[in-house]
Design an enzyme around this catalytic site. Structure first.
Site, mmCIF file in Angstrom:
data_model
loop_
_atom_site.group_PDB
_atom_site.id
_atom_site.type_symbol
_atom_site.label_atom_id
_atom_site.label_comp_id
_atom_site.label_asym_id
_atom_site.label_seq_id
_atom_site.Cartn_x
_atom_site.Cartn_y
_atom_site.Cartn_z
ATOM 1 N N ASP A 215 0.712 -1.222 0.002
ATOM 2 C CA ASP A 215 0.185 -0.023 -0.190
ATOM 3 C C ASP A 215 0.858 1.154 0.028
ATOM 4 O O ASP A 215 1.850 1.396 0.644
ATOM 5 C CB ASP A 215 -0.980 -0.158 1.288
ATOM 6 C CG ASP A 215 -1.924 1.008 0.857
ATOM 7 O OD1 ASP A 215 -2.838 0.883 0.358
ATOM 8 O OD2 ASP A 215 -1.853 2.113 1.688
ATOM 9 N N ASN A 223 -2.660 12.517 -3.519
ATOM 10 C CA ASN A 223 -3.263 12.786 -4.641
ATOM 11 C C ASN A 223 -4.258 14.218 -4.555
ATOM 12 O O ASN A 223 -4.459 14.744 -5.379
ATOM 13 C CB ASN A 223 -4.411 11.433 -4.542
ATOM 14 C CG ASN A 223 -4.785 11.249 -6.204
ATOM 15 O OD1 ASN A 223 -4.087 11.224 -6.866
ATOM 16 N ND2 ASN A 223 -6.121 10.714 -6.187
ATOM 17 N N HIS A 228 -4.947 14.431 -9.570
ATOM 18 C CA HIS A 228 -5.043 12.872 -10.147
ATOM 19 C C HIS A 228 -4.073 12.841 -11.106
ATOM 20 O O HIS A 228 -3.668 11.329 -11.021
ATOM 21 C CB HIS A 228 -6.455 12.787 -10.665
ATOM 22 C CG HIS A 228 -7.515 12.804 -9.716
ATOM 23 N ND1 HIS A 228 -7.491 12.028 -8.722
ATOM 24 C CD2 HIS A 228 -8.610 13.925 -9.569
ATOM 25 C CE1 HIS A 228 -8.686 12.252 -8.063
ATOM 26 N NE2 HIS A 228 -9.273 13.400 -8.404
ATOM 27 N N ASP A 232 -1.760 9.235 -10.803
ATOM 28 C CA ASP A 232 -1.571 8.371 -11.467
ATOM 29 C C ASP A 232 -0.059 7.883 -11.943
ATOM 30 O O ASP A 232 0.382 6.910 -11.903
ATOM 31 C CB ASP A 232 -2.322 8.524 -12.864
ATOM 32 C CG ASP A 232 -3.846 8.775 -12.852
ATOM 33 O OD1 ASP A 232 -4.246 8.034 -11.771
ATOM 34 O OD2 ASP A 232 -4.360 8.912 -13.781
ATOM 35 N N GLU A 258 -4.854 2.402 -4.505
ATOM 36 C CA GLU A 258 -3.257 2.324 -4.087
ATOM 37 C C GLU A 258 -2.847 1.249 -3.632
ATOM 38 O O GLU A 258 -1.780 1.104 -3.153
ATOM 39 C CB GLU A 258 -2.981 3.570 -3.386
ATOM 40 C CG GLU A 258 -3.657 3.582 -1.886
ATOM 41 C CD GLU A 258 -4.916 3.987 -1.760
ATOM 42 O OE1 GLU A 258 -5.118 4.526 -0.472
ATOM 43 O OE2 GLU A 258 -5.871 4.187 -2.573
#
Length: 348
Positions: A215, A223, A228, A232, A258
Site C-alpha cells: 500500500d 493525490n 489525479h 496516476d 493504491e
C-alpha cells in the site's frame, strides 16, 4: 455485480444512487442505477477513481458515459460482445471452408469419372489423332483440376488468415479483461485466478507460497494535494517497480486503488519479506517530479504486509492475514515490511 451489504447499508446506498440519478437528470435504467450503486458502495475503487476524475474535470456523467462505465467496470459486456462478434466471424469462416471443401469434393469426383471414362476409350483409339485427342482431353481436365485446386488453396489460405486474426483478437480481449488499464499489471480478476492456481500448485507440489500486500503511504493526501494526474504517475511508478522485481514465479497485480499485491510461488516467508524490503527501498529511493511543472515533490513510501499460505486454509484467510500485517506496518509508522506473526513463529 455482486456486493455484500446489510439491509440498512444497501438501502442507504440505493437512496444515494437514486438521488444522484435524479440530480443529474439521468434516466432510471438498470445500468445507470448499477453504476451509481457501485460508486456509492465503494467496492469498485477503479470505477470510483474514474468517476471522481471525470467530475473533478468538470465532466457531466451522461447516460452515454454511464453506459461506457458500466461496460468497462461492472460487467463483462465488452468481453461478451467481442466473443459474440468473433464467434459469428468464425462461424462464417468455417462455413466458407466447408463450402470450399464440398466443391472440391464434387470437382474431384468429376475428375475421377472423366479419367475413368477417357481411360476406357484408350483401347478403342484406332488412330494417332484419336489418341492425341484423348491426351488433350486428359491434359485439359487435369489443368482445370489444378486450377480449381489453386483456387481452393487460396480460399483455405484466406480462411486460415482470418481465423488466425480472430485468435489474436480473442487473445487481446482476454488480455484486456485481465489487465489493469492504468498500470499494465494484472487486475483484481487476474489476481484471484493467479492466487487460486498458485495455491493449488503449492498443495500439489508441497511448496511454499507467499503473498505481499503493498500500500502507498498517505496516497490520498498526496493525490488531493497534487492532483489525479500526478497521483496516476505515482501508481505507475509503483507498478513499474513491482514489475521490475517480478520473475516467472511471481504475479504482480493491482489489487484496488493504491493497493497492490505480489503473489510469490515457491517462496518461503523470509525470502518474501526480503523481496518486500527490496521493493520498499527501490520506491523510497526515487524522487517524484510533477511533469507539468518539473516541481520536485519528494519521495513516496510503501507499507507492506507478508503472509505465507498454510496448506488447506481459505484464500480469503490468506489475504486477510497479509492485510492484517500491512495494517500493523501502517500503525507502526509506515514505510516498513512486516510479516504475519504466525508465519514468523512457524519459520523460527
Amino acid at each position: 455485480m455482486v456486493i455484500s451489504a446489510s439491509m440498512e447499508e444497501a438501502a442507504s446506498v440505493a437512496d444515494r444512487a437514486i438521488g444522484r440519478m435524479q440530480a443529474d437528470g439521468l434516466p432510471a435504467t438498470p445500468n445507470n442505477y448499477a453504476v451509481w450503486y457501485a460508486y456509492y458502495s465503494g467496492h469498485y475503487p477503479d470505477l470510483v477513481r474514474t468517476m471522481d476524475i471525470l467530475v473533478s474535470n468538470g465532466q457531466t456523467i451522461t447516460d452515454e458515459r454511464c453506459a461506457d462505465l458500466h461496460r468497462k467496470f461492472l460487467g463483462a459486456d465488452f468481453e461478451a460482445d467481442a466473443v459474440r462478434d468473433i464467434g459469428q466471424k468464425l462461424q462464417a469462416a468455417l462455413e466458407g471452408v466447408l463450402s470450399s471443401l464440398d466443391a472440391a469434393g464434387a470437382d474431384v469426383g468429376r475428375y475421377s469419372d472423366t479419367l475413368n471414362r477417357l481411360g476406357g476409350q484408350i483401347d478403342l483409339s484406332r488412330t494417332l489423332e484419336q489418341l492425341r485427342e484423348l491426351v488433350r482431353s486428359v491434359a485439359s481436365e487435369t489443368s482445370q483440376m489444378a486450377e480449381r485446386n489453386r483456387s481452393l488453396q487460396d480460399q483455405l489460405t484466406d480462411s486460415t488468415s482470418r481465423i488466425e486474426a480472430m485468435r489474436r483478437d480473442l487473445d487481446d480481449v482476454r488480455r484486456e479483461a485481465m489487465t489493469d488499464a492504468l498500470t499494465g499489471l494484472a487486475n483484481r480478476k487476474q489476481f484471484d485466478i493467479a492466487l487460486r492456481e498458485a495455491a493449488a500448485a503449492a498443495m500439489e507440489q508441497d511448496q511454499p507460497l507467499a503473498l505481499l500486500m503493498v500500500d502507498i503511504d498517505h496516497f490520498k493526501k498526496f493525490n488531493d494535494t497534487h492532483g489525479h494526474v500526478t497521483g496516476d504517475q505515482v501508481l505507475k511508478l509503483v507498478a513499474r517497480t513491482l514489475a521490475e522485481h517480478a520473475t516467472d514465479k511471481v504475479t504482480a497485480a493491482r489489487y484496488g486503488g493504491e493497493e497492490f499485491a505480489f503473489i510469490m510461488r515457491d517462496t518461503p516467508i523470509r525470502d518474501a519479506a526480503a523481496m518486500g524490503e527490496k521493493i520498499r527501498r527501490a520506491v523510497a529511493s526515487r524522487q517524484i517530479v510533477k511533469r507539468s511543472t518539473s516541481e520536485k515533490l519528494g519521495a513516496i513510501t510503501l507499507s507492506i504486509g507478508v503472509a505465507s499460505y498454510q496448506l488447506g486454509e481459505s484464500l480469503g484467510r490468506l489475504v486477510q492475514r497479509a492485510d492484517a500485517a500491512l495494517y500493523r506496518a501502517k500503525k507502526s509508522g509506515r514505510n516498513r515490511v512486516l510479516a504475519d506473526a504466525e508465519d514468523v513463529s512457524r519459520a523460527a
